[in-house]
Every structure is written in C-alpha cells, then in structure tokens.
Design a protein around this motif. Structure first.
Motif, PDB file in Angstrom:
ATOM      1  N   UNK A 267      50.783  21.179  70.723  1.00  0.00           N
ATOM      2  CA  UNK A 267      50.121  22.453  70.420  1.00  0.00           C
ATOM      3  C   UNK A 267      48.649  22.406  70.827  1.00  0.00           C
ATOM      4  N   UNK A 268      48.000  21.265  70.617  1.00  0.00           N
ATOM      5  CA  UNK A 268      46.597  21.118  71.032  1.00  0.00           C
ATOM      6  C   UNK A 268      46.471  21.224  72.545  1.00  0.00           C
ATOM      7  N   UNK A 269      47.371  20.571  73.244  1.00  0.00           N
ATOM      8  CA  UNK A 269      47.334  20.609  74.699  1.00  0.00           C
ATOM      9  C   UNK A 269      47.582  22.023  75.220  1.00  0.00           C
ATOM     10  N   UNK A 270      48.474  22.755  74.555  1.00  0.00           N
ATOM     11  CA  UNK A 270      48.746  24.130  74.955  1.00  0.00           C
ATOM     12  C   UNK A 270      47.518  25.012  74.758  1.00  0.00           C
ATOM     13  N   UNK A 271      46.810  24.818  73.654  1.00  0.00           N
ATOM     14  CA  UNK A 271      45.590  25.589  73.411  1.00  0.00           C
ATOM     15  C   UNK A 271      44.537  25.283  74.461  1.00  0.00           C
ATOM     16  N   UNK A 272      44.352  24.005  74.760  1.00  0.00           N
ATOM     17  CA  UNK A 272      43.362  23.633  75.772  1.00  0.00           C
ATOM     18  C   UNK A 272      43.714  24.218  77.127  1.00  0.00           C
ATOM     19  N   UNK A 273      44.999  24.236  77.437  1.00  0.00           N
ATOM     20  CA  UNK A 273      45.434  24.789  78.722  1.00  0.00           C
ATOM     21  C   UNK A 273      45.233  26.306  78.755  1.00  0.00           C
ATOM     22  N   UNK A 274      45.624  26.965  77.670  1.00  0.00           N
ATOM     23  CA  UNK A 274      45.525  28.432  77.624  1.00  0.00           C
ATOM     24  C   UNK A 274      44.080  28.910  77.624  1.00  0.00           C
ATOM     25  N   UNK A 275      43.188  28.126  77.017  1.00  0.00           N
ATOM     26  CA  UNK A 275      41.790  28.545  76.887  1.00  0.00           C
ATOM     27  C   UNK A 275      40.869  27.771  77.816  1.00  0.00           C
ATOM     28  N   UNK A 276      41.438  27.088  78.800  1.00  0.00           N
ATOM     29  CA  UNK A 276      40.642  26.339  79.773  1.00  0.00           C
ATOM     30  C   UNK A 276      39.648  25.398  79.101  1.00  0.00           C
ATOM     31  N   UNK A 277      40.126  24.712  78.070  1.00  0.00           N
ATOM     32  CA  UNK A 277      39.333  23.715  77.332  1.00  0.00           C
ATOM     33  C   UNK A 277      38.106  24.325  76.663  1.00  0.00           C
ATOM     34  N   UNK A 278      38.132  25.638  76.414  1.00  0.00           N
ATOM     35  CA  UNK A 278      37.003  26.313  75.742  1.00  0.00           C
ATOM     36  C   UNK A 278      37.283  26.534  74.263  1.00  0.00           C
ATOM     37  N   UNK A 279      38.301  25.856  73.735  1.00  0.00           N
ATOM     38  CA  UNK A 279      38.659  25.980  72.328  1.00  0.00           C
ATOM     39  C   UNK A 279      38.272  24.682  71.622  1.00  0.00           C
ATOM     40  N   UNK A 280      37.276  24.751  70.751  1.00  0.00           N
ATOM     41  CA  UNK A 280      36.812  23.560  70.036  1.00  0.00           C
ATOM     42  C   UNK A 280      37.681  23.359  68.800  1.00  0.00           C
TER      43      UNK A 280
END
Length: 312
Positions: A267-280
């Motif tokens: 789930x963390x990897x999906x968030x980073x991918x979806x938000x281009x690593x702009x999700x802290x």
C-alpha cells in the motif's frame, strides 16, 4: 526537520482527513473491530429493536450468519458486496457506535485532539482557524464535541463566547454522514431512542453508495480541493474513497501527508507511485500525535488574546 522540506503551517489552507484510526484511542473501533463489535451486538435486545423498526427476523438472522462467516475484513466491504443488507447494516452500525460516544473516554486522554486544541489557542486571536478544515469519514462526533466542551471547561469565562466564535470558523464535514448533526443531536445519545436511531441510520453512507449525490461528500471534495496541505490521520487508504475525495485536487500544488500505522508495504508503494513520491508517510509506530509533531503542525506559540465581545 528530517523528511519535511517545509513544516506544515496554518498560514496556508490545510485539511485533516480522519479515518477510523484517528479516534481509536478514544474508544471507537477500527474497521475490522467494528465488524466484530456488530456481531457481539446482535443479541436478543437488538433483534427486538430491529423488529420494531420493521426488519424481518429472518433477515436479521441471515445478516448475522453472513457477516459471521464472510471473509470481508470490514463492514463497509461486506455491505458493498451484500447489497440486500444495506439498510439493515446502516441501522446496526448506528446502534453499535452510539453507545461508544462516551465523554469520559474523550476528556481522560491526552492525545492529538488535546495537542491540536492547545495549538489552536481558541482564547487568542492567533493562529487563525478559518483556513483549517476537517473531513471525517467517521460517523461519531468526538472531534467536534471535544473541541466544543474543552473550550467550555478551560477558557476563562469572559473569553468563552469569543472562543466559540473562533471555533465555528473551522469547517467540519462528515463525508459519510454521522450519528446526527452536532450539537442539535447530543453527544452520547441513547440508541434506544428510536427516532435518533432512524435519523442516524438514514444519514450513514458507505463506499458503494453513489457518493457524488451526497451534499456532504461533495462539500468534502470541495474543501479538500481548496487545501494546500492535506493530512490523512488514521486513514486506511481505500482506493475508491481516496480517489473520490481527491477528484478535484490540483496535484501539482497540493502536499500530502499521512499516518501509516499498520499500513502494509504494498500500500505504501502504491501511494508513492500514485503521488510520484510526493506523499509523506509517517513511521510504522508513529501515531497521530507523534506524526503531527513530526510534520510541524502542533507548535505552540504565544499570541495575542481575543478581545472581549462588544456589548450593546
């Protein structure tokens, strides 16, 4: 501040998005726990109450058996698949959560509600709160009750009215409905109150509902779209809910933050991918209070006290 290019400040529009984990410390269940609580709540008394509300005994029995043996982790997912139980499920959600609105559970804790209350300093002019919004996916009203009553309990009497006037500048939206409009429907209302139970159940929305037709959900989308900083607290990051909430957001100018307790690595990897690593994301053991300190929200500064309201 490690990992944060610029601390989050109330000088820019900010919205908190609250999931079940945001109020778990105050006695409210997570999604997986709610399912188990509902099963435990389905006793003879609940059957009688449901019969009075017009639900067939066989339907209640079938609901109990289906929920007990289903492999769906949460009640929302269960009701998304078993649409024949949608209306009954709403009543049982409401009757299960209503008894958990307990004031002692709120005011005996010193968690992030208290940290945020101190930071907002309602008895003083600064910081302003008109750029702060709260979108909660929870049906209970613990956040607004805590902020309201903590002012009553702590602010010097001559500043109480001004403090409440400041508090009302902070928008609070229940995107999936609530147990009742606060304070018109009192906190901790008895689930045996048939009228209150009906109103609460009819207000409840779940993931599979057509949320775009809900004024509350549309208001939540608009509030989030206007924010520069969006902070998810205790949120499970259900893909459908997340995408719907952020539908109108300008991803280029918005910063995203979120707690990640019990959030699995995929789930963390999906968030980073979806938000281009702009999700802290916070650490795996970083609760809401610790995370808000980490990103710089809960700083306490000295500000000028509010003026007393003019009379006459």
């Amino acid at each position: 501040m490690a990992g944060i290019a610029e601390p989050v400040s109330l000088s820019h529009p900010i919205v908190f998005v609250l999931g079940a984990g945001a109020s778990a410390t105050y006695g409210f269940p997570l999604g997986t726990e709610l399912k188990q609580r509902m099963l435990g709540h389905l006793n003879r008394k609940a059957e009688v109450r449901m019969a009075k509300l017009g639900f067939d005994k066989e339907l209640v029995s079938a609901f109990r058996e289906s929920l007990k043996y289903s492999q769906h982790a949460t009640i929302d997912i269960f009701l998304e698949h078993k649409t024949n139980f949608r209306e009954l499920g709403s009543y049982l959600i409401a009757s299960t959560i209503m008894p958990l609105e307990v004031a002692d559970n709120l005011f005996s804790k010193r968690d992030w509600y208290w940290d945020l209350y101190k930071m907002l300093r309602f008895d003083q002019e600064e910081p302003r709160v008109d750029m702060l919004g709260v979108v909660t996916l929870n049906y209970e009203r613990s956040f607004e009750h805590f902020m309201t009553k903590t002012i009553d309990f702590n602010v010097h009497q001559k500043y109480v009215d001004a403090a409440h006037a400041k508090r009302t500048q902070m928008r609070i939206i229940h995107a999936h409905g609530s147990l009742g409009a606060y304070p018109d429907v009192p906190y901790g209302i008895n689930p045996d109150n048939e009228t209150a139970l009906r109103q609460a159940a009819q207000s409840i929305k779940i993931v599979s509902d057509t949320l775009d037709n809900s004024p509350d959900f549309r208001a939540a989308q608009e509030l989030i779209a206007g924010a520069e900083n969006v902070i998810f607290l205790g949120f499970g990051f259900n893909g459908r809910t997340l995408n719907a909430l952020l539908r109108n957001v300008d991803m280029r100018r918005t910063r995203f933050f979120g707690t990640a307790v019990k959030l699995q690595q995929p789930a963390k990897e999906q968030l980073n991918q979806s938000f281009n690593s702009r999700f802290v994301l916070g650490g795996e053991n970083q609760d809401c209070a610790a995370f808000l300190r980490y990103i710089g929200v809960c700083r306490i500064n000295r500000h000028r006290r509010l003026e007393q309201p003019a009379h006459g």
